[in-house]
Design a protein around this motif. Sequence first.
Motif, short mmCIF file in Angstrom:
data_model
loop_
_atom_site.label_atom_id
_atom_site.label_comp_id
_atom_site.label_asym_id
_atom_site.label_seq_id
_atom_site.Cartn_x
_atom_site.Cartn_y
_atom_site.Cartn_z
N UNK A 137 0.09 -4.14 -9.39
CA UNK A 137 -0.49 -2.82 -9.55
C UNK A 137 0.33 -2.04 -10.57
N UNK A 138 -0.37 -1.38 -11.46
CA UNK A 138 0.26 -0.57 -12.49
C UNK A 138 -0.31 0.84 -12.40
N UNK A 139 0.58 1.84 -12.33
CA UNK A 139 0.17 3.23 -12.27
C UNK A 139 0.79 3.94 -13.47
N UNK A 140 -0.06 4.64 -14.23
CA UNK A 140 0.39 5.34 -15.44
C UNK A 140 0.00 6.80 -15.38
N UNK A 141 0.81 7.63 -16.01
CA UNK A 141 0.47 9.04 -16.16
C UNK A 141 0.76 9.45 -17.60
N UNK A 142 0.40 10.66 -17.96
CA UNK A 142 0.63 11.14 -19.32
C UNK A 142 1.55 12.36 -19.32
N UNK A 143 2.44 12.41 -18.34
CA UNK A 143 3.42 13.50 -18.27
C UNK A 143 4.48 13.36 -19.34
N UNK A 144 5.54 14.12 -19.19
CA UNK A 144 6.60 14.15 -20.19
C UNK A 144 7.70 13.13 -19.94
N UNK A 145 7.50 12.24 -18.98
CA UNK A 145 8.49 11.20 -18.69
C UNK A 145 9.56 11.67 -17.74
N UNK B 37 0.46 12.12 -10.00
CA UNK B 37 -0.21 13.42 -9.92
C UNK B 37 0.81 14.56 -9.87
N UNK B 38 1.80 14.42 -9.03
CA UNK B 38 2.77 15.49 -8.80
C UNK B 38 3.67 15.73 -10.02
N UNK B 39 4.12 14.66 -10.66
CA UNK B 39 5.10 14.80 -11.74
C UNK B 39 4.57 14.42 -13.11
N UNK B 40 3.36 13.86 -13.18
CA UNK B 40 2.87 13.32 -14.43
C UNK B 40 1.67 14.02 -15.03
N UNK B 41 1.48 15.28 -14.71
CA UNK B 41 0.43 16.03 -15.36
C UNK B 41 -0.87 16.14 -14.59
N UNK B 42 -0.93 15.65 -13.36
CA UNK B 42 -2.11 15.85 -12.54
C UNK B 42 -3.15 14.75 -12.59
N UNK B 43 -3.05 13.86 -13.57
CA UNK B 43 -4.00 12.75 -13.70
C UNK B 43 -3.23 11.45 -13.87
N UNK B 44 -3.86 10.35 -13.47
CA UNK B 44 -3.23 9.06 -13.66
C UNK B 44 -4.27 7.97 -13.81
N UNK B 45 -3.78 6.77 -14.03
CA UNK B 45 -4.64 5.59 -14.10
C UNK B 45 -3.99 4.51 -13.27
N UNK C 251 0.84 -1.21 0.00
CA UNK C 251 0.00 0.00 0.00
C UNK C 251 0.87 1.26 0.00
N UNK C 252 1.93 1.27 0.79
CA UNK C 252 2.84 2.43 0.79
C UNK C 252 3.46 2.60 -0.59
N UNK C 253 3.91 1.50 -1.20
CA UNK C 253 4.53 1.57 -2.53
C UNK C 253 3.56 2.15 -3.56
N UNK C 254 2.34 1.65 -3.57
CA UNK C 254 1.35 2.13 -4.54
C UNK C 254 0.99 3.58 -4.26
N UNK C 255 0.87 3.95 -3.00
CA UNK C 255 0.58 5.34 -2.65
C UNK C 255 1.67 6.27 -3.20
N UNK C 256 2.92 5.87 -3.11
CA UNK C 256 4.02 6.67 -3.67
C UNK C 256 3.86 6.82 -5.18
N UNK C 257 3.45 5.76 -5.85
CA UNK C 257 3.26 5.82 -7.30
C UNK C 257 2.09 6.71 -7.68
N UNK C 258 1.00 6.63 -6.92
CA UNK C 258 -0.16 7.49 -7.16
C UNK C 258 0.23 8.96 -7.01
N UNK C 259 0.94 9.25 -5.93
CA UNK C 259 1.36 10.62 -5.66
C UNK C 259 2.30 11.13 -6.75
N UNK C 260 3.25 10.30 -7.17
CA UNK C 260 4.17 10.69 -8.24
C UNK C 260 3.43 10.99 -9.53
#
Length: 146
Positions: free
Chosen positions: A84-92, A64-72, A53-62
């Motif tokens: 668990x897979x966390x994706x964002x649409x930021x600039x990498x 939003x914070x670094x990946x454009x504000x939205x994620x999946x 849960x801590x690991x996934x929470x870090x990925x969720x936060x990242x």
Amino acid sequence: MREDQAWPTVEGISTEVLLDETFDRDAITTLRHSVASCARAAGLTGDRLDDFVVAVNELLTNAVRHGGGLGRVQMWSAAGDVVCQVSDSGSGLAGARLEPAVRPPADQPGGWGLWLAEELTDSFELITGTDGTTVRVSSRSSLSQP
């Protein structure tokens, strides 16, 4: 996994989808509780559950914070693992990530998320590029351990 490499396609493996949602900053707390419930139902317990849960929470936060504000976020169980897979649409990611990952200095206020996610799970894979970043982590379920 190399940063420019796509996820491998695997057919014929039975999976159970546990969670599949898009999210923003306002949804992180609710999602963290959903991740905990789903992971518990899939067989993670005790410290393994807490670490996941801590690991996934870090990925969720990242995301939003670094990946454009939205994620999946997508979670599933397969072959005894909770994934668990966390994706964002930021600039990498701006720079190449060291392999193996190096612990950030103790006095560094940020930059701990990916390191923690890798340390707290059994597997860690990252793909990043100009279309975004995807991180996949997994932990072995206690239901599948002897």
